[in-house]
Design a protein around this motif. Structure first.
Motif, PDB file in Angstrom:
ATOM      1  N   MET A   1       9.919  17.077 -23.148  1.00 15.69           N
ATOM      2  CA  MET A   1      10.103  17.874 -21.944  1.00 15.69           C
ATOM      3  C   MET A   1      11.010  17.142 -20.988  1.00 15.69           C
ATOM      4  O   MET A   1      10.753  16.025 -20.607  1.00 15.69           O
ATOM      5  N   ALA A   2      12.072  17.734 -20.568  1.00 17.28           N
ATOM      6  CA  ALA A   2      12.964  17.106 -19.617  1.00 17.28           C
ATOM      7  C   ALA A   2      12.469  17.348 -18.218  1.00 17.28           C
ATOM      8  O   ALA A   2      11.933  18.399 -17.898  1.00 17.28           O
ATOM      9  N   VAL A   3      12.693  16.347 -17.331  1.00 16.51           N
ATOM     10  CA  VAL A   3      12.290  16.501 -15.939  1.00 16.51           C
ATOM     11  C   VAL A   3      13.004  17.680 -15.312  1.00 16.51           C
ATOM     12  O   VAL A   3      12.515  18.316 -14.392  1.00 16.51           O
ATOM     13  N   GLY A   4      14.167  18.029 -15.848  1.00 20.01           N
ATOM     14  CA  GLY A   4      14.946  19.114 -15.276  1.00 20.01           C
ATOM     15  C   GLY A   4      14.245  20.460 -15.305  1.00 20.01           C
ATOM     16  O   GLY A   4      14.663  21.379 -14.621  1.00 20.01           O
ATOM     17  N   VAL A   5      13.193  20.634 -16.111  1.00 21.36           N
ATOM     18  CA  VAL A   5      12.501  21.918 -16.139  1.00 21.36           C
ATOM     19  C   VAL A   5      11.642  22.100 -14.898  1.00 21.36           C
ATOM     20  O   VAL A   5      11.159  23.185 -14.618  1.00 21.36           O
ATOM     21  N   LEU A   6      11.417  21.026 -14.115  1.00 22.85           N
ATOM     22  CA  LEU A   6      10.599  21.106 -12.922  1.00 22.85           C
ATOM     23  C   LEU A   6      11.436  21.577 -11.742  1.00 22.85           C
ATOM     24  O   LEU A   6      12.626  21.305 -11.649  1.00 22.85           O
ATOM     25  N   SER A   7      10.787  22.276 -10.815  1.00 21.43           N
ATOM     26  CA  SER A   7      11.481  22.690  -9.605  1.00 21.43           C
ATOM     27  C   SER A   7      11.811  21.470  -8.761  1.00 21.43           C
ATOM     28  O   SER A   7      11.042  20.514  -8.702  1.00 21.43           O
ATOM     29  N   SER A   8      12.962  21.501  -8.083  1.00 17.03           N
ATOM     30  CA  SER A   8      13.328  20.402  -7.201  1.00 17.03           C
ATOM     31  C   SER A   8      12.488  20.466  -5.933  1.00 17.03           C
ATOM     32  O   SER A   8      11.901  21.504  -5.599  1.00 17.03           O
ATOM     33  N   ASP A   9      12.443  19.348  -5.191  1.00 17.71           N
ATOM     34  CA  ASP A   9      11.727  19.333  -3.915  1.00 17.71           C
ATOM     35  C   ASP A   9      12.256  20.417  -2.990  1.00 17.71           C
ATOM     36  O   ASP A   9      11.483  21.096  -2.304  1.00 17.71           O
ATOM     37  N   GLN A  10      13.575  20.592  -2.948  1.00 22.66           N
ATOM     38  CA  GLN A  10      14.163  21.588  -2.054  1.00 22.66           C
ATOM     39  C   GLN A  10      13.790  23.006  -2.462  1.00 22.66           C
ATOM     40  O   GLN A  10      13.568  23.868  -1.607  1.00 22.66           O
ATOM     41  N   ASP A  11      13.704  23.264  -3.758  1.00 20.03           N
ATOM     42  CA  ASP A  11      13.266  24.582  -4.224  1.00 20.03           C
ATOM     43  C   ASP A  11      11.827  24.848  -3.794  1.00 20.03           C
ATOM     44  O   ASP A  11      11.484  25.955  -3.363  1.00 20.03           O
ATOM     45  N   LEU A  12      10.979  23.829  -3.941  1.00 21.27           N
ATOM     46  CA  LEU A  12       9.581  23.966  -3.534  1.00 21.27           C
ATOM     47  C   LEU A  12       9.476  24.206  -2.032  1.00 21.27           C
ATOM     48  O   LEU A  12       8.673  25.025  -1.573  1.00 21.27           O
ATOM     49  N   LEU A  13      10.299  23.496  -1.258  1.00 23.06           N
ATOM     50  CA  LEU A  13      10.285  23.657   0.195  1.00 23.06           C
ATOM     51  C   LEU A  13      10.728  25.061   0.588  1.00 23.06           C
ATOM     52  O   LEU A  13      10.093  25.712   1.432  1.00 23.06           O
ATOM     53  N   ALA A  14      11.807  25.541  -0.007  1.00 23.61           N
ATOM     54  CA  ALA A  14      12.309  26.879   0.317  1.00 23.61           C
ATOM     55  C   ALA A  14      11.257  27.941   0.002  1.00 23.61           C
ATOM     56  O   ALA A  14      11.060  28.885   0.788  1.00 23.61           O
ATOM     57  N   HIS A  15      10.581  27.788  -1.125  1.00 23.26           N
ATOM     58  CA  HIS A  15       9.523  28.732  -1.485  1.00 23.26           C
ATOM     59  C   HIS A  15       8.399  28.677  -0.452  1.00 23.26           C
ATOM     60  O   HIS A  15       7.865  29.718  -0.031  1.00 23.26           O
ATOM     61  N   ALA A  16       8.019  27.469  -0.015  1.00 26.62           N
ATOM     62  CA  ALA A  16       6.930  27.313   0.947  1.00 26.62           C
ATOM     63  C   ALA A  16       7.293  27.913   2.298  1.00 26.62           C
ATOM     64  O   ALA A  16       6.454  28.566   2.946  1.00 26.62           O
ATOM     65  N   VAL A  17       8.528  27.720   2.757  1.00 23.32           N
ATOM     66  CA  VAL A  17       8.942  28.262   4.056  1.00 23.32           C
ATOM     67  C   VAL A  17       8.920  29.791   4.020  1.00 23.32           C
ATOM     68  O   VAL A  17       8.463  30.446   4.961  1.00 23.32           O
ATOM     69  N   GLY A  18       9.399  30.364   2.925  1.00 23.14           N
ATOM     70  CA  GLY A  18       9.327  31.816   2.792  1.00 23.14           C
ATOM     71  C   GLY A  18       7.901  32.311   2.754  1.00 23.14           C
ATOM     72  O   GLY A  18       7.557  33.338   3.362  1.00 23.14           O
ATOM     73  N   ASP A  19       7.050  31.580   2.043  1.00 22.64           N
ATOM     74  CA  ASP A  19       5.635  31.923   1.958  1.00 22.64           C
ATOM     75  C   ASP A  19       4.970  31.816   3.326  1.00 22.64           C
ATOM     76  O   ASP A  19       4.103  32.612   3.684  1.00 22.64           O
ATOM     77  N   LEU A  20       5.384  30.815   4.099  1.00 23.26           N
ATOM     78  CA  LEU A  20       4.822  30.600   5.431  1.00 23.26           C
ATOM     79  C   LEU A  20       5.074  31.804   6.332  1.00 23.26           C
ATOM     80  O   LEU A  20       4.159  32.285   7.021  1.00 23.26           O
ATOM     81  N   ALA A  21       6.295  32.289   6.326  1.00 21.07           N
ATOM     82  CA  ALA A  21       6.617  33.462   7.133  1.00 21.07           C
ATOM     83  C   ALA A  21       5.823  34.680   6.662  1.00 21.07           C
ATOM     84  O   ALA A  21       5.292  35.453   7.469  1.00 21.07           O
ATOM     85  N   GLY A  22       5.718  34.821   5.343  1.00 19.21           N
ATOM     86  CA  GLY A  22       4.997  35.972   4.799  1.00 19.21           C
ATOM     87  C   GLY A  22       3.515  35.950   5.100  1.00 19.21           C
ATOM     88  O   GLY A  22       2.926  36.962   5.477  1.00 19.21           O
ATOM     89  N   ARG A  23       2.889  34.789   4.954  1.00 16.42           N
ATOM     90  CA  ARG A  23       1.435  34.707   5.142  1.00 16.42           C
ATOM     91  C   ARG A  23       1.024  34.771   6.604  1.00 16.42           C
ATOM     92  O   ARG A  23      -0.029  35.317   6.933  1.00 16.42           O
ATOM     93  N   THR A  24       1.813  34.179   7.491  1.00 16.80           N
ATOM     94  CA  THR A  24       1.433  34.158   8.909  1.00 16.80           C
ATOM     95  C   THR A  24       1.888  35.404   9.643  1.00 16.80           C
ATOM     96  O   THR A  24       1.329  35.756  10.685  1.00 16.80           O
ATOM     97  N   GLY A  25       2.906  36.076   9.119  1.00 15.83           N
ATOM     98  CA  GLY A  25       3.441  37.244   9.799  1.00 15.83           C
ATOM     99  C   GLY A  25       4.312  36.898  10.989  1.00 15.83           C
ATOM    100  O   GLY A  25       4.731  37.794  11.728  1.00 15.83           O
ATOM    101  N   LEU A  26       4.607  35.610  11.189  1.00 18.32           N
ATOM    102  CA  LEU A  26       5.460  35.198  12.299  1.00 18.32           C
ATOM    103  C   LEU A  26       6.924  35.333  11.888  1.00 18.32           C
ATOM    104  O   LEU A  26       7.271  35.151  10.713  1.00 18.32           O
TER     105      LEU A  26
END
Length: 284
Positions: A1-26
């Motif tokens: 398994m290559a490490v490249g199959v994992l999401s990058s830190d920045q991808d994880l952050l972008a997903h979390a920020v989008g999720d944050l807006a969605g879950r809080t409604g702000l």
């Protein structure tokens, strides 16, 4: 398994920020990781100006800087008049029109890896549900980062091999320990998307341990998540008592899961169950 199959830190952050807006409604959310004692905002959702993107927040400064060093959420109901923070970043925050701002640290193994923010353009009440949702997003991101760190660490210990050779004994045991640790972490994850990503990593680890010349046996067996957890620990040589401590279960419960797995695999002993599970591709 290559490490490249994992999401990058920045991808994880972008997903979390989008999720944050969605879950809080702000309407606006942004975040960044800690870099040499400062917070660099690299992901923004819902902004109306370019002021937040690329913003660098120093430790202890502003709302995010306080959350960074204090390792706890910080809230400014009226950001403009707040006396509990410095106002180094008023141009960015007030320029965006943010009135109420909430900052949540992302804690990984006791260290603040980053800070997530969510805010509204009008001063408003900030309910417990919004705070809980924001903290859950930060917790989910911390779990993903911890899992990614562990996978990368474990995989870095494996020798580089050309396609399809057998792993040596030490590498195989290291891989099995990594698999068991991921199963343990995954048991505490409630987010379905995150659980699916963890499951994909687990499946790749299991596949990696099989020799190219030894395809998995075709067994019509489906183990429950806990049966797999128990077998993964048993595969490391742990006793029922040790498995119970590892998984936070009662010893009798561990025994019950083990017996159920043995029955499904038609195995008379735990060792035979582990062997059959490996041949079936259910364990690495």
């Amino acid at each position: 398994m290559a490490v490249g199959v994992l999401s990058s830190d920045q991808d994880l952050l972008a997903h979390a920020v989008g999720d944050l807006a969605g879950r809080t409604g702000l309407p606006v959310a942004f975040g960044g990781f800690e870099r040499t004692g400062a917070l660099e905002v690299t992901s923004v959702v819902g902004s109306r100006t370019p002021y937040l993107s690329g913003l660098v927040v120093q430790a202890s400064r502003g709302l995010g800087g306080r959350a960074l060093v204090e390792r706890r959420p910080r809230l400014a109901l009226d950001y403009r008049s707040s006396r509990n923070i410095t106002h180094d970043y008023d141009r960015a925050v007030l320029g965006e029109g943010i009135a109420t701002l909430f900052a949540v640290p992302v804690l990984v193994s006791g260290r603040t890896r980053g800070v997530l923010h969510c805010g509204s353009w009008a001063q408003s009440s900030f309910g417990e549900q919004i705070a809980r949702s924001a903290m859950q997003v930060a917790s989910d991101l911390a779990t993903e980062l911890r899992v990614r760190d562990e996978v990368i660490r474990r995989m870095s210990l494996l020798p580089h091999v050309e396609p399809a050779p057998s792993l040596d004994v030490a590498a195989r045991e290291e891989l099995r320990e990594a698999y068991a640790e991921l199963r343990r972490i995954g048991a505490d994850v409630t987010d379905p998307a995150l659980r699916e990503r963890l499951g994909e990593i687990e499946r790749r680890l299991a596949a990696l341990s099989r020799d190219g010349a030894a395809p998995a046996e075709q067994l019509d067996v489906r183990l429950s998540p806990r049966e797999t957890d128990v077998l993964a620990c048993a595969a490391l040589g742990q006793t029922n008592a040790e498995v119970a401590v590892t998984l936070g279960l009662r010893e009798g419960t561990v025994k019950s899961y083990l017996q159920s797995a043995m029955g499904k695999l038609d195995a008379g002993t735990r060792h035979a169950a582990v062997t059959k599970a490996r041949r079936a591709g259910l364990l690495p």
